[in-house]
Design an enzyme around this catalytic site. Structure first.
Site, PDB file in Angstrom:
ATOM      1  CG  ASN A 219      -0.194  -0.041   2.513  1.00 14.85           C
ATOM      2  OD1 ASN A 219       0.499   0.906   2.859  1.00 14.85           O
ATOM      3  ND2 ASN A 219      -0.284  -1.156   3.241  1.00 14.85           N
ATOM      4  CG  ASP A 287      -6.342  -5.193   5.895  1.00 10.56           C
ATOM      5  OD1 ASP A 287      -6.012  -5.115   7.093  1.00 10.56           O
ATOM      6  OD2 ASP A 287      -6.863  -4.247   5.268  1.00 10.56           O
ATOM      7  CG  ASP A 315      -5.402  -6.586  13.904  1.00 12.84           C
ATOM      8  OD1 ASP A 315      -4.606  -5.854  14.533  1.00 12.84           O
ATOM      9  OD2 ASP A 315      -6.460  -6.172  13.407  1.00 12.84           O
ATOM     10  CB  ILE A 316       0.598  -6.124  14.497  1.00 12.51           C
ATOM     11  CG1 ILE A 316       1.191  -7.050  13.424  1.00 12.51           C
ATOM     12  CG2 ILE A 316       1.658  -5.715  15.516  1.00 12.51           C
ATOM     13  CD1 ILE A 316       2.161  -6.394  12.482  1.00 12.51           C
ATOM     14  CE  LYS A 348     -10.288   0.388  12.331  1.00 17.73           C
ATOM     15  NZ  LYS A 348      -9.722   0.941  11.107  1.00 17.73           N
TER      16      LYS A 348
END
Ligand code: C5P
Length: 406
Positions: A219, A287, A315-316, A348
């Site tokens: 990204n 992701d 997911d860190i 979130k």
């Protein structure tokens, strides 16, 4: 705790108007301000407006006998907890660096036995001039701490470092000073290194997920915001472990950097950096990754397109936030959203189990740009910060983290 009071010295610069806002922000934190307005400062803000906000007399002239009768300059310089110079002009810095005492402001700076914090404001060339940099180094060596200056467009039409830090950033620096006053001794008591002895993990940049030996998914994250946060935390004395995906940025000074490529490597490097007092997850972790990495370069064939099957990446942020003996006391995540920013950030926060979400609207030019406008979402509520250079956002966040860990 007794009454909190600072002495604010307002120098002569276009940024002086921001000092009025600073007085207001400090009052909201129950910090009272007593002000000295220099002769040049009075060209930019009136004693009347400054006095109305401080709800006090504004001190101006060294030789005003009434002032001396009411309060001597020595007493004026010492009855505050902290002396804040905002804006600190090139001239004020030069005079303070050389110990001049030719007006009330410089006399107070020379006479005070309290910590001094300066928020410089001047034209970029004046800031970069060898003389100013020499004065800056001298003032730092004398124990003065600095907030800013920020990068950005200036009133004079030029661009670069020299803009006074935003009032909110100066307010945060003052509050960090109060948060750490009395903790330890010497430098720590001045608020200069409130994160001394704390380890903080920061992730930054993108991850890249190989498809084959030459191709990958990734990204557009530049890593700028995460690197700036790592740098600001280090300036406050933290032992910063920065785990960074591939970006073209140099290691910030005083930061231990581990460079990784994939999300799996990033997670491993983060876990190796634990235990930590806080973790700040700024990285734009991919992701998904290709479920299988081809051992050799995929070839174009006439029979069809290659199918890339994706697998979910760890997911860190959620992993670091999970309860356990190694969970950092403060875990901060970021949320880049293009719509309904705060609602998504709140969701979130719950989903990831972290303590704060720094939410930003990336519908504009934030990705790769130099400015950011964020809102800090916590269980307690939302705090919106004004648009500011990423460096200023980082400094404010570092101070907020220092205050939270105090
Ligand atoms: O879920 P989303 O990617 O929007 O969440 C963003 C936050 O989660 C950021 O703090 C990012 O660093 C973190 N994150 C992570 N690992 C992932 C995905 C996101 O640490 N795999």
């Amino acid at each position: 705790m007794g009454e909190r009071r600072i002495l604010l010295i307002v120098g002569g610069g276009i940024a002086a108007y921001k000092s009025l806002e600073l007085v207001r922000l400090l009052a909201a934190e129950n910090v009272r301000t007593r002000a000295i307005l220099t002769a040049a400062g009075a060209q930019f803000v009136t004693p009347l407006s400054l006095g109305a906000l401080t709800q006090d007399k504004v001190y101006r002239d060294l030789f005003d006998l009434t002032d001396e009768a009411e309060m001597g300059h020595i007493e004026l310089s010492r009855q505050a907890d902290l002396v804040v110079v905002a804006p600190a002009t090139a001239d004020l810095m030069a005079r303070a660096a050389n110990g001049l005492a030719n007006d009330l402001a410089t006399t107070a700076l020379l006479a005070t036995d309290k910590p001094v914090m300066m928020a410089p404001a001047m034209n970029v060339r004046m800031w970069e001039h060898a003389a100013t940099q020499r004065n800056l180094a001298q003032l730092k060596a004398d124990g003065v701490t600095f907030v800013g200056p920020d990068d950005g467009a200036m009133a004079c039409g030029e661009f670069g470092p020299g803009r006074m830090a935003e009032p909110a950033a100066i307010r945060d620096a003052v509050m960090a000073f109060y948060a750490h006053r009395g903790v330890g001794a010497g430098v720590a008591a001045t608020g200069a290194r409130p994160l001394q002895g704390r380890r903080i993990l920061v992730t930054a940049g993108p991850t890249i997920e190989p498809i084959d030996p030459v191709r990958f998914l990734s990204n557009r994250s530049s890593g700028k915001q995460g690197f700036a946060i790592a740098a600001e935390l280090a300036k406050l004395g933290a032992d910063v472990r920065l785990v960074a995906g591939p970006v073209g940025l140099d290691n910030p000074s005083g930061v231990t950097v581990t460079r990784v490529e994939t999300a799996a490597q990033m997670l491993g490097a983060c876990q190796a950096a634990l235990p930590a007092d806080a973790a700040v997850c700024v990285a734009a972790v991919a992701d998904w990754r290709p479920a299988a990495v081809a051992a050799t370069k995929l070839k174009k064939t006439k029979t069809g397109l290659p199918a890339i099957t994706l697998a979910e990446n760890p997911d860190i942020l959620a992993t670091l936030s999970a309860p356990g003996p190694n969970r950092p006391r403060l875990v901060v995540g970021f949320a880049a959203e293009t719509d309904d920013v705060e609602a998504h950030a709140r969701a979130k926060l719950a989903r990831k189990g972290c303590d704060w979400i720094v939410a930003n609207d990336v519908s504009g030019d934030v990705m790769g740009g130099d400015a950011n406008e964020v809102a800090i979402v916590t269980a307690a509520g939302v705090e919106r910060w004004p648009r500011a250079p990423k460096g200023a956002v980082a400094a404010r966040l570092a101070h907020a983290i220092a205050a939270a860990l105090a």
